[in-house]
Write a protein that holds these residues in place. Structure first.
Motif, short mmCIF file in Angstrom:
data_model
loop_
_atom_site.label_atom_id
_atom_site.label_comp_id
_atom_site.label_asym_id
_atom_site.label_seq_id
_atom_site.Cartn_x
_atom_site.Cartn_y
_atom_site.Cartn_z
N VAL A 375 -20.00 9.64 19.59
CA VAL A 375 -21.07 10.05 18.68
C VAL A 375 -21.81 11.24 19.28
CG1 VAL A 375 -23.26 9.33 17.61
CG2 VAL A 375 -21.30 7.76 17.69
N THR A 376 -22.16 12.20 18.43
CA THR A 376 -22.90 13.39 18.85
C THR A 376 -24.20 13.49 18.06
OG1 THR A 376 -21.62 14.71 17.27
CG2 THR A 376 -20.84 14.65 19.55
N THR A 377 -25.12 14.27 18.58
CA THR A 377 -26.46 14.29 18.00
C THR A 377 -26.54 15.03 16.67
OG1 THR A 377 -26.99 16.25 19.34
CG2 THR A 377 -27.58 14.10 20.25
N ASP A 378 -25.45 15.70 16.24
CA ASP A 378 -25.48 16.38 14.94
C ASP A 378 -25.09 15.45 13.80
OD1 ASP A 378 -22.83 16.26 15.95
OD2 ASP A 378 -22.21 17.84 14.55
N MET A 379 -24.69 14.22 14.12
CA MET A 379 -24.29 13.26 13.08
C MET A 379 -25.53 12.62 12.46
SD MET A 379 -21.13 11.42 15.12
CE MET A 379 -19.73 12.39 15.69
N LEU A 380 -25.45 12.31 11.18
CA LEU A 380 -26.57 11.68 10.48
C LEU A 380 -26.99 10.38 11.16
CD1 LEU A 380 -25.66 12.07 6.68
CD2 LEU A 380 -27.44 13.29 7.97
N ILE A 381 -26.02 9.65 11.67
CA ILE A 381 -26.32 8.35 12.27
C ILE A 381 -27.14 8.49 13.54
CG2 ILE A 381 -24.31 8.04 13.82
CD1 ILE A 381 -24.11 5.22 12.27
N ALA A 382 -27.14 9.68 14.14
CA ALA A 382 -27.94 9.94 15.34
C ALA A 382 -29.29 10.56 15.00
CB ALA A 382 -27.17 10.86 16.29
N LYS A 383 -29.49 10.91 13.74
CA LYS A 383 -30.72 11.59 13.34
C LYS A 383 -31.59 10.77 12.41
CE LYS A 383 -28.63 15.35 11.79
NZ LYS A 383 -28.46 16.75 11.28
N GLU A 384 -31.00 9.80 11.70
CA GLU A 384 -31.72 9.03 10.70
C GLU A 384 -31.57 7.53 10.98
OE1 GLU A 384 -30.13 10.11 6.93
OE2 GLU A 384 -30.72 12.23 7.09
N GLU A 385 -32.50 6.76 10.45
CA GLU A 385 -32.41 5.31 10.56
C GLU A 385 -31.30 4.80 9.65
OE1 GLU A 385 -35.57 1.65 10.72
OE2 GLU A 385 -35.70 3.00 9.00
N THR A 386 -30.34 4.05 10.22
CA THR A 386 -29.22 3.53 9.43
C THR A 386 -29.55 2.19 8.80
OG1 THR A 386 -27.67 4.71 10.85
CG2 THR A 386 -26.79 2.92 9.51
N PHE A 387 -30.19 1.31 9.54
CA PHE A 387 -30.62 0.00 9.04
C PHE A 387 -29.41 -0.87 8.66
CE2 PHE A 387 -33.87 -2.59 6.66
CZ PHE A 387 -34.81 -2.60 7.67
N GLY A 388 -28.41 -0.87 9.53
CA GLY A 388 -27.24 -1.67 9.27
C GLY A 388 -26.55 -2.07 10.57
N PRO A 389 -25.46 -2.85 10.49
CA PRO A 389 -24.81 -3.40 11.68
C PRO A 389 -23.87 -2.39 12.35
CG PRO A 389 -23.68 -4.17 9.73
CD PRO A 389 -24.83 -3.35 9.25
N VAL A 390 -24.44 -1.31 12.83
CA VAL A 390 -23.66 -0.23 13.41
C VAL A 390 -24.20 0.08 14.81
CG1 VAL A 390 -22.80 2.12 13.12
CG2 VAL A 390 -23.32 0.73 11.10
N ALA A 391 -23.29 0.29 15.75
CA ALA A 391 -23.64 0.62 17.13
C ALA A 391 -23.10 2.00 17.47
CB ALA A 391 -23.08 -0.42 18.08
N PRO A 392 -23.90 3.06 17.27
CA PRO A 392 -23.45 4.40 17.61
C PRO A 392 -23.68 4.66 19.11
CG PRO A 392 -25.22 4.40 15.95
CD PRO A 392 -25.21 3.08 16.64
N ILE A 393 -22.62 4.98 19.85
CA ILE A 393 -22.71 5.12 21.30
C ILE A 393 -22.58 6.58 21.69
CG2 ILE A 393 -21.82 4.33 23.52
CD1 ILE A 393 -20.60 1.93 22.09
N ILE A 394 -23.59 7.07 22.42
CA ILE A 394 -23.63 8.45 22.89
C ILE A 394 -23.58 8.45 24.41
CG2 ILE A 394 -24.99 10.60 22.93
CD1 ILE A 394 -26.30 9.70 20.32
N LYS A 395 -22.66 9.22 24.99
CA LYS A 395 -22.56 9.32 26.45
C LYS A 395 -23.59 10.33 26.96
CE LYS A 395 -18.44 9.33 28.21
NZ LYS A 395 -17.08 9.77 28.69
N ILE A 396 -24.34 9.94 28.00
CA ILE A 396 -25.35 10.84 28.58
C ILE A 396 -25.08 11.04 30.06
CG2 ILE A 396 -27.16 10.23 26.91
CD1 ILE A 396 -28.31 8.35 29.11
N LYS A 397 -25.62 12.15 30.59
CA LYS A 397 -25.43 12.48 32.01
C LYS A 397 -26.55 11.94 32.89
CE LYS A 397 -22.79 16.71 31.14
NZ LYS A 397 -22.72 18.19 31.34
#
Length: 496
Positions: A375-397
């Motif tokens: 997942v990247t920060t330009d995706m809607l799921i990383a910018k807006e509240e989804t309110f559902g059973p979803v786990a978006p995983i973003i790798k950080i340094k």
């Protein structure tokens, strides 16, 4: 009671006005079981005239209610607490039927959160302290300055479907305990479970008109907010609606608890097994339909693979199905609007390169437990509240990158941070722009006696405990000059 859920041909009354259930003037709406789509109830729908009647009943009752002694109000709150506990099981079953929350979680809501709110409000109002101030403007011992609190008058409470009796009980109990009267607009998705709660009030001895109920859709809530005789507003719901309410409440007290972006930050030194358990709760509790859900899992690259492997294994074991079954861990989404948003966010993420794994199948309002990698920060799921059973995983340094990502949405309700290092926890916790930061604890944790609320687009003010009382009472200062023969110089600094 006015409700018989087994008789579908009958229409549940639209409004509780001045202690009596009455019909509405805007027809009916239906409440359906999200598990199978079956019709549960037909509920009367209120229009502006019904709102007028409810506000008038609250206005009429308020002086007498506020004139009661604090101990009398507290005693009524305690009786509501006890009677609510006696009726909690059928209310929990109705919550499960109406909104698809598992029966285990519905029982948790009514027994552990909702019913005790009334007893806690009693204790809070007994301890709502005033202040006295020294005289600093003049060289005298004649002055006495005392601040106390007075109720606002009539308060509108508009509550959501995801915690239908919990969020409403917290608000209604504290607002009423302070001497206000209330007009309550519950969610249309949980109309009858909330009506069952409202039936407790009269039976517990709450005077007629102190808490009134208006059932309906968004137009009923809008009419309530717009009403000229409403002195304050409590709302929990979407940021979009909250912004509209705030614009209409420029000169009225309001408490708004809105959306969250749930950054769930797992650093390199975290206890990964504990973080996995926390993320399971954060992502899949009530199918993710919680404002404090873990909306983004920000995982340090050093532990990314380990976390994803363990988290995925645990998610695959989720028992998804009929929420009325005792062993079900995740049920359906509540409504089509929520389902549509979840599907749109996942589709956008996949189109932009996310890798998806889903547990369960999509059928009706059931949506699979979904894990998104890459997942990247330009995706809607990383910018807006989804309110559902979803786990978006973003790798950080590092922690600095996590903090930067956490600032991007403008939302700031609650964050979760996982690290064994106290100094890191302190510094990162302070740097996150959220009203609460849970250290080594899931995002879906809050304490009923601690302040709760967000920053930025996540809301205005703080709720729970004494913070409710601060919003829905006005501070009033009384200044006394005791007089007498004492002469003094009004120029406190000795002359100009």
């Amino acid at each position: 009671m006015n409700i018989d859920s087994k008789v579908k041909s009958e229409v549940t009354k639209a409004a509780l006005v001045g202690g009596k259930w009455v019909d509405g003037h805007a027809g009916i709406f239906e409440v359906r079981n999200p598990h199978n789509g079956s019709l549960l109830h037909k509920v009367g729908r209120c229009d502006a005239s019904d709102i007028d009647a409810a506000v008038a009943a609250a206005r009429k009752a308020q002086p007498g209610w506020a004139a009661l002694s604090v101990i009398e109000r507290a005693q009524i709150m305690r009786r509501i607490h006890q009677l609510f506990l006696e009726r909690a099981e059928p209310i929990a079953q109705m919550i499960t039927a109406e909104i698809g929350k598992t029966i285990t979680d519905s029982r948790e809501e009514v027994f552990e959160y909702s019913a005790p709110s009334w007893g806690k409000a009693a204790e809070e109002i007994l301890r709502h302290r005033g202040l006295s101030f020294p005289s600093t403007q003049e060289r005298t011992t004649n002055k006495r300055l005392v601040m106390n609190h007075r109720p606002l008058g009539v308060v509108a409470a508009i509550t959501p479907y995801n915690f239908p009796t919990d969020i409403s009980s917290i608000a209604l109990a504290h607002i009423a305990a302070a001497g206000n009267c209330v007009v309550w607009k519950p969610s249309e998705y949980s109309a009858v479970s909330c009506a069952m709660l409202a039936d407790v009030f009269k039976d517990a001895g709450l005077p007629d008109g102190v808490i009134n109920v208006v059932q309906g859709l968004g137009d009923a809530g809008a009419a309530l907010v717009d009403h000229k005789d409403v002195d304050g507003v409590f709302f929990t719901g979407s940021t979009t609606t909250g912004r509209k309410i705030a614009e209409k409440c420029a000169l009225r007290p309001h408490l708004l608890e809105l959306g969250g972006d749930g950054p769930f930050i797992i650093l390199a030194d975290a206890d990964i097994d504990a973080a996995v358990d926390g993320a399971m709760n954060g992502c899949f509790y009530y199918s993710g339909q919680v404002c404090t859900s873990a909306e983004r899992l920000l995982v340090h690259e050093a532990v990314y693979d380990e976390f994803v492997e363990k988290f995925t294994k645990k998610a695959r074991a989720l028992k998804i199905g009929n929420p009325a079954n005792e062993d079900t861990e995740m049920g359906p989404l509540c409504n089509d609007a929520t389902l549509g948003r979840v599907k749109a966010h996942v589709a956008d993420a996949i189109a932009k390169g996310a890798v998806v794994e889903q547990i369960g199948k999509e059928e009706g309002l059931y949506y699979p437990a979904t894990i998104l990698k890459n997942v990247t920060t330009d995706m809607l799921i990383a910018k807006e509240e989804t309110f559902g059973p979803v786990a978006p995983i973003i790798k950080i340094k590092d922690a600095e990158e996590a903090i930067a990502i956490a600032h991007q949405t403008g939302l700031g309700l609650i964050a979760s941070l996982w690290t064994r290092d106290l100094a890191t926890a302190w510094r990162v916790g302070e740097a996150l722009p959220h009203g609460s930061v849970n250290i080594n604890e899931t995002s879906n944790y809050w304490d009923q006696l601690a302040p709760f609320g967000g920053t930025g687009l996540s809301g205005v003010g703080r709720e729970l405990s004494q913070w409710f009382l601060e919003t829905f009472t006005e501070r009033k200062l009384l200044v006394f000059d005791l007089g007498g023969d004492i002469k003094y110089n009004r120029r406190a600094e000795g002359g100009w």
